[in-house]
Design a protein around this motif. Structure first.
Motif, PDB file in Angstrom:
ATOM      1  N   GLY A  42     -30.590-102.427  80.129  1.00 55.16           N
ATOM      2  CA  GLY A  42     -31.964-102.372  80.613  1.00 55.16           C
ATOM      3  C   GLY A  42     -32.917-101.862  79.549  1.00 55.16           C
ATOM      4  O   GLY A  42     -32.631-101.901  78.351  1.00 55.16           O
ATOM      5  N   LYS A  43     -34.069-101.383  80.022  1.00 56.06           N
ATOM      6  CA  LYS A  43     -35.072-100.829  79.116  1.00 56.06           C
ATOM      7  C   LYS A  43     -35.457 -99.439  79.597  1.00 56.06           C
ATOM      8  O   LYS A  43     -35.735 -99.244  80.783  1.00 56.06           O
ATOM      9  CB  LYS A  43     -36.315-101.715  79.059  1.00 56.06           C
ATOM     10  N   ALA A  44     -35.468 -98.505  78.662  1.00 60.94           N
ATOM     11  CA  ALA A  44     -35.831 -97.130  78.996  1.00 60.94           C
ATOM     12  C   ALA A  44     -36.594 -96.516  77.830  1.00 60.94           C
ATOM     13  O   ALA A  44     -36.384 -96.897  76.673  1.00 60.94           O
ATOM     14  CB  ALA A  44     -34.586 -96.317  79.303  1.00 60.94           C
ATOM     15  N   LEU A  45     -37.477 -95.601  78.168  1.00 60.76           N
ATOM     16  CA  LEU A  45     -38.246 -94.889  77.156  1.00 60.76           C
ATOM     17  C   LEU A  45     -37.803 -93.435  77.163  1.00 60.76           C
ATOM     18  O   LEU A  45     -37.765 -92.799  78.215  1.00 60.76           O
ATOM     19  CB  LEU A  45     -39.743 -94.986  77.470  1.00 60.76           C
ATOM     20  N   LEU A  46     -37.477 -92.919  75.992  1.00 54.69           N
ATOM     21  CA  LEU A  46     -36.989 -91.554  75.865  1.00 54.69           C
ATOM     22  C   LEU A  46     -38.106 -90.652  75.374  1.00 54.69           C
ATOM     23  O   LEU A  46     -38.895 -91.044  74.514  1.00 54.69           O
ATOM     24  CB  LEU A  46     -35.829 -91.488  74.870  1.00 54.69           C
ATOM     25  N   GLY A  47     -38.155 -89.450  75.913  1.00 53.62           N
ATOM     26  CA  GLY A  47     -39.089 -88.458  75.413  1.00 53.62           C
ATOM     27  C   GLY A  47     -40.267 -88.223  76.334  1.00 53.62           C
ATOM     28  O   GLY A  47     -40.625 -89.062  77.166  1.00 53.62           O
ATOM     29  N   TYR A  48     -40.868 -87.070  76.131  1.00 54.38           N
ATOM     30  CA  TYR A  48     -41.955 -86.619  76.993  1.00 54.38           C
ATOM     31  C   TYR A  48     -43.208 -87.472  76.819  1.00 54.38           C
ATOM     32  O   TYR A  48     -43.792 -87.938  77.798  1.00 54.38           O
ATOM     33  CB  TYR A  48     -42.227 -85.153  76.671  1.00 54.38           C
ATOM     34  N   LYS A  49     -43.613 -87.716  75.590  1.00 53.26           N
ATOM     35  CA  LYS A  49     -44.856 -88.455  75.339  1.00 53.26           C
ATOM     36  C   LYS A  49     -44.756 -89.903  75.820  1.00 53.26           C
ATOM     37  O   LYS A  49     -45.677 -90.437  76.445  1.00 53.26           O
ATOM     38  CB  LYS A  49     -45.200 -88.441  73.850  1.00 53.26           C
ATOM     39  N   GLN A  50     -43.635 -90.547  75.536  1.00 52.84           N
ATOM     40  CA  GLN A  50     -43.457 -91.938  75.974  1.00 52.84           C
ATOM     41  C   GLN A  50     -43.353 -92.034  77.495  1.00 52.84           C
ATOM     42  O   GLN A  50     -43.820 -93.008  78.097  1.00 52.84           O
ATOM     43  CB  GLN A  50     -42.222 -92.539  75.319  1.00 52.84           C
ATOM     44  N   THR A  51     -42.762 -91.017  78.125  1.00 52.77           N
ATOM     45  CA  THR A  51     -42.662 -91.001  79.579  1.00 52.77           C
ATOM     46  C   THR A  51     -44.050 -90.906  80.212  1.00 52.77           C
ATOM     47  O   THR A  51     -44.366 -91.624  81.160  1.00 52.77           O
ATOM     48  CB  THR A  51     -41.776 -89.835  80.051  1.00 52.77           C
ATOM     49  N   THR A 110     -36.982 -86.006  78.828  1.00 57.45           N
ATOM     50  CA  THR A 110     -37.377 -86.893  79.922  1.00 57.45           C
ATOM     51  C   THR A 110     -37.040 -88.327  79.555  1.00 57.45           C
ATOM     52  O   THR A 110     -36.946 -88.673  78.379  1.00 57.45           O
ATOM     53  CB  THR A 110     -38.888 -86.796  80.226  1.00 57.45           C
ATOM     54  N   LEU A 111     -36.876 -89.140  80.581  1.00 64.67           N
ATOM     55  CA  LEU A 111     -36.488 -90.529  80.393  1.00 64.67           C
ATOM     56  C   LEU A 111     -37.205 -91.358  81.449  1.00 64.67           C
ATOM     57  O   LEU A 111     -37.184 -91.013  82.625  1.00 64.67           O
ATOM     58  CB  LEU A 111     -34.967 -90.641  80.556  1.00 64.67           C
ATOM     59  N   ALA A 112     -37.857 -92.418  81.017  1.00 66.82           N
ATOM     60  CA  ALA A 112     -38.542 -93.317  81.950  1.00 66.82           C
ATOM     61  C   ALA A 112     -37.839 -94.664  81.928  1.00 66.82           C
ATOM     62  O   ALA A 112     -37.712 -95.293  80.880  1.00 66.82           O
ATOM     63  CB  ALA A 112     -40.002 -93.488  81.547  1.00 66.82           C
ATOM     64  N   ILE A 113     -37.351 -95.093  83.078  1.00 59.27           N
ATOM     65  CA  ILE A 113     -36.677 -96.386  83.183  1.00 59.27           C
ATOM     66  C   ILE A 113     -37.722 -97.426  83.572  1.00 59.27           C
ATOM     67  O   ILE A 113     -38.373 -97.305  84.608  1.00 59.27           O
ATOM     68  CB  ILE A 113     -35.541 -96.336  84.206  1.00 59.27           C
TER      69      ILE A 113
END
Length: 128
Positions: A42-51, A110-113
């Motif tokens: 899948g696709k995920a964004l790692l880190g506080y700023k990207q989240t 943090t991690l945003a899926i």
């Protein structure tokens, strides 16, 4: 009458079979494998700023927060998630363990899926 001392027989302890002993994965191990599958397919964004950026643009579907994130940052992520109607999952481990679960050699707070891929992580976390 004198009898030689008899040794008392020790009673065997009954073994209780937990999920780990029976081969089933515990909750944390299952979540780690789902996170690894998301990172692979899948696709995920790692880190506080990207989240925060993903939350502001509305692209995120699920947010993971480690248990040692600073309270001010945690409340900011929760606030943006509440505004964007995005679910927040509190990862039961620190940022080092979350980075390892993502297959990285650095800390991930943090991690945003954005896309779950082949994983069923979105359905599992909403049912909990």
């Amino acid at each position: 009458p004198f009898f030689p001392s008899r040794k008392k027989k020790k009673k065997k302890k009954k073994t209780t079979y937990t999920q780990e002993k029976m081969g089933k994965k515990s909750g944390q191990e299952g979540m780690n494998s789902k996170l690894a599958l998301v990172m692979k397919s899948g696709k995920a964004l790692l880190g506080y700023k990207q989240t925060l950026k993903a939350l502001r643009t509305g692209k995120s579907k699920l947010i993971f927060v480690c248990n040692n994130l600073r309270p001010l940052q945690k409340s900011e992520v929760e606030y943006y998630a509440m505004l964007g109607r995005t679910e927040v999952h509190y990862y039961n481990g620190n940022n080092i363990q979350m980075g390892t679960a993502c297959g990285r050699h650095h800390r991930v707070s943090t991690l945003a899926i954005t896309d779950a891929g082949d994983s069923d992580i979105l359905a599992k976390t909403s049912s909990e």
